[in-house]
Scaffold this motif. Structure first.
Motif, PDB file in Angstrom:
ATOM      1  N   THR A   1       8.228 -70.677 -29.527  1.00 50.45           N
ATOM      2  CA  THR A   1       9.337 -71.336 -28.835  1.00 50.45           C
ATOM      3  C   THR A   1       9.059 -71.328 -27.336  1.00 50.45           C
ATOM      4  N   GLY A   2       9.946 -71.955 -26.570  1.00 51.35           N
ATOM      5  CA  GLY A   2       9.807 -71.973 -25.110  1.00 51.35           C
ATOM      6  C   GLY A   2       8.515 -72.639 -24.682  1.00 51.35           C
ATOM      7  N   SER A   3       7.825 -72.039 -23.725  1.00 51.71           N
ATOM      8  CA  SER A   3       6.573 -72.635 -23.233  1.00 51.71           C
ATOM      9  C   SER A   3       5.471 -72.551 -24.291  1.00 51.71           C
TER      10      SER A   3
ATOM     11  N   GLU B   1       7.290 -65.238 -20.249  1.00 50.65           N
ATOM     12  CA  GLU B   1       8.023 -65.295 -21.518  1.00 50.65           C
ATOM     13  C   GLU B   1       7.558 -64.198 -22.483  1.00 50.65           C
TER      14      GLU B   1
ATOM     15  N   SER C   1       6.126 -73.375 -27.443  1.00 49.89           N
ATOM     16  CA  SER C   1       6.678 -74.164 -28.541  1.00 49.89           C
ATOM     17  C   SER C   1       5.589 -74.955 -29.263  1.00 49.89           C
TER      18      SER C   1
ATOM     19  N   GLU D   1       3.894 -68.979 -16.677  1.00 48.41           N
ATOM     20  CA  GLU D   1       5.156 -69.101 -17.406  1.00 48.41           C
ATOM     21  C   GLU D   1       5.044 -68.424 -18.774  1.00 48.41           C
TER      22      GLU D   1
END
Length: 172
Positions: free
Chosen positions: A101-103, A54, A105, A50
């Motif tokens: 941010t996102g995975s 990203e 974060s 993941e």
């Protein structure tokens, strides 16, 4: 496993930085000269899939970055790190922010101060002497960086590239 994200400057700048790092940086043998975008973090193999997805997306929407160095500075008295100060830009800050941010974060431990370390873990006297002499040099450098790297840490503590992400390139 531990991972990190960094920009590597040109060989010309790495050679200049290494001429000091080999004497003043205890991490000289562990990682090439770099600008840290995201400090060490842990991830599993599943999380890594993941994360790399990203990172490809982030790279595709990020244009190549201008890297400009005009002076030597230090983090003293917080710690005895001497570095080349990379002029902050909105683009560099935005990339740093996207990588938290996102995975990925997380809240960074320190404010983002773009830099390339020259020396660290120096005694107070050595720090003062080295900083004083290096500050007298006229170190200016400009270049465009067109990629960032996901690194992983080996058992001996050294870091190596896991994957490279070209800026401004659409995901394949």
């Amino acid at each position: 496993m531990n991972y990190g994200i960094a920009l590597f400057p040109s060989k010309k700048l790495q050679d200049l930085v290494n001429s000091y790092r080999k004497r003043y940086d205890t991490h000289y043998a562990l990682v090439p000269p770099h600008l840290t975008l995201k400090t060490s973090f842990e991830a599993t193999e599943d999380e890594l899939n993941e994360i790399t997805k990203e990172l490809r997306q982030t790279a595709s929407v990020t244009s190549p970055l201008q890297l400009s160095i005009k002076k030597v500075s230090s983090f003293a008295p917080v710690n005895n790190v001497i570095y080349l100060k990379v002029e902050p830009t909105n683009e560099l800050q935005e990339l740093h922010d996207r990588l938290h941010t996102g995975s990925l974060s997380s809240e960074p431990e320190y404010s983002f101060v773009p830099h390339i370390t020259i020396g660290q873990n120096l005694s107070d006297d050595e720090h003062s002497d080295v900083l004083g002499s290096i500050k007298m040099l006229d170190i200016t450098h400009e270049e465009v960086i067109d990629r960032f790297h996901l690194l992983y840490q080996l058992e001996n503590g050294s870091w190596t590239v896991y994957e490279t992400f070209l800026l401004g390139k659409e995901s394949e």
